[in-house]
Design a protein around this motif. Sequence first.
Motif, short mmCIF file in Angstrom:
data_model
loop_
_atom_site.label_atom_id
_atom_site.label_comp_id
_atom_site.label_asym_id
_atom_site.label_seq_id
_atom_site.Cartn_x
_atom_site.Cartn_y
_atom_site.Cartn_z
N UNK A 97 -25.48 18.14 40.82
CA UNK A 97 -25.31 19.90 40.71
C UNK A 97 -25.78 19.35 39.44
N UNK A 98 -26.57 21.20 39.22
CA UNK A 98 -27.80 21.44 37.92
C UNK A 98 -27.53 22.50 37.54
N UNK A 104 -26.51 22.80 43.23
CA UNK A 104 -26.24 21.67 44.41
C UNK A 104 -26.76 22.22 45.78
N UNK A 105 -27.27 20.91 46.71
CA UNK A 105 -28.04 21.44 47.90
C UNK A 105 -28.01 19.64 48.50
N UNK A 106 -28.13 19.78 50.62
CA UNK A 106 -28.47 18.27 50.11
C UNK A 106 -28.94 19.10 51.58
N UNK A 111 -21.33 26.58 41.64
CA UNK A 111 -20.19 26.99 40.94
C UNK A 111 -20.25 26.59 39.28
N UNK A 112 -19.76 28.15 39.25
CA UNK A 112 -20.00 28.12 37.77
C UNK A 112 -18.62 28.80 37.24
N UNK A 119 -28.52 9.12 39.57
CA UNK A 119 -28.80 10.52 38.77
C UNK A 119 -29.97 11.85 40.16
N UNK A 120 -30.56 10.91 40.98
CA UNK A 120 -31.05 11.86 41.93
C UNK A 120 -30.08 12.06 43.14
#
Length: 379
Positions: free
Chosen positions: A161-162, A166-168, A193-194, A105-106
């Motif tokens: 992804x929220x 998302x990021x990294x 992305x939407x 989940x993280x």
Amino acid sequence: MNMKLVILMVLSGLADAAYAQSSVTLYGVADDGITYTNNQGGHAAYQTFSGGLGGSKFGFLGKEDLGGGTSAIFQLESGYDLNSGKLGYNQRLFGRQSYVGLSGNYGSVRLGRQYDFMVTNLQPLSSAQFFGGSLSAHAGDVDGIWGTYPVSNTVKYVSPTVGGFSAGALYSFGGVPGSVSTSQQYGFGAAYANWPLHLAAAFLQVNNPAVARFDAAAGATAGGVFTNPVANPIYSGYATAHSMRTAGVGANYVLGNTTLGATYTNTRFNDAVATSSTRFRGSAALDSYEAFAAYRFTPAIMAGLTYDYTSTPQAHYNQVAAGSQYFFSKRTCTYLIVAWQRASGIDSTGHAAVADLTYLSPSSTPNQVAVRMGIRHSF
């Protein structure tokens, strides 16, 4: 019922449940075709070409459920030449990717050889990914979007992804005793992305790129002997840089059956030194711009057109490519790609710039045209 039989049935059920929680998938791509080029080193060429639409590869993808929403993951992925059977990526067995990690989940944390965010975030938004393959990659794949240069010795984190975001971030250990910074790499990326909008950005810093990125046996020293691992004259003269930095942004927008896309990248080579085989000293920035449109005529037929422009300190590369695909099934398609590049000015080696489409040998003139027909099967 016999107690031994009951115990055996229970143990069998537990074994089946445990097996169901762990999986390993074998996957891959076989992509091959024929390429005609009007000029490679002064002569027309006909040649087979593996991975024209996307690299031929095979790999193993594994996942084990550890409970509590956490899974152990791994990926081993090899690139190969379908015509010779040779491994790619400087003969590495798993040259494309080889990592192990945890996801939950993280997000996910992975250790090993992986693609940086210039690839994972921006390649899906490029014409090369949609229809052009390497022939529509930015000049020489200088920014690495086409995936020519995976990163070794890497710790990479990718967030969940929220709300479409998302990021990294990633860090690659240089592995040089007594010098943490030598040959290290680090970068980050973000994406949104939407439907119908997709946006992405990425950054990568590479120290000692001759060794860390281009696989040279040793780094460059001013006035010393240097065996240049880069053959492409678009930026081979900058390979002696102390460091390089690449950043980029991209966007896709879907309008019915049409996808519109654009990317921009900036690649900067810093503090290059002159050696026995290179003349350039100092820093050099290369900017690449791309715009494309792709249209799906039917579920089985799609086509696209792209324009790319790359500028270097003294040279300019204009490139146009068109591609089409026909899908026999979800896993098998044929494709046709046509590309043209025109160069002008002085290239990184100090000579008159010549055209050099990605993964082909340089032309002897400012122009180069290539036509590629192939077939691609995924398994």
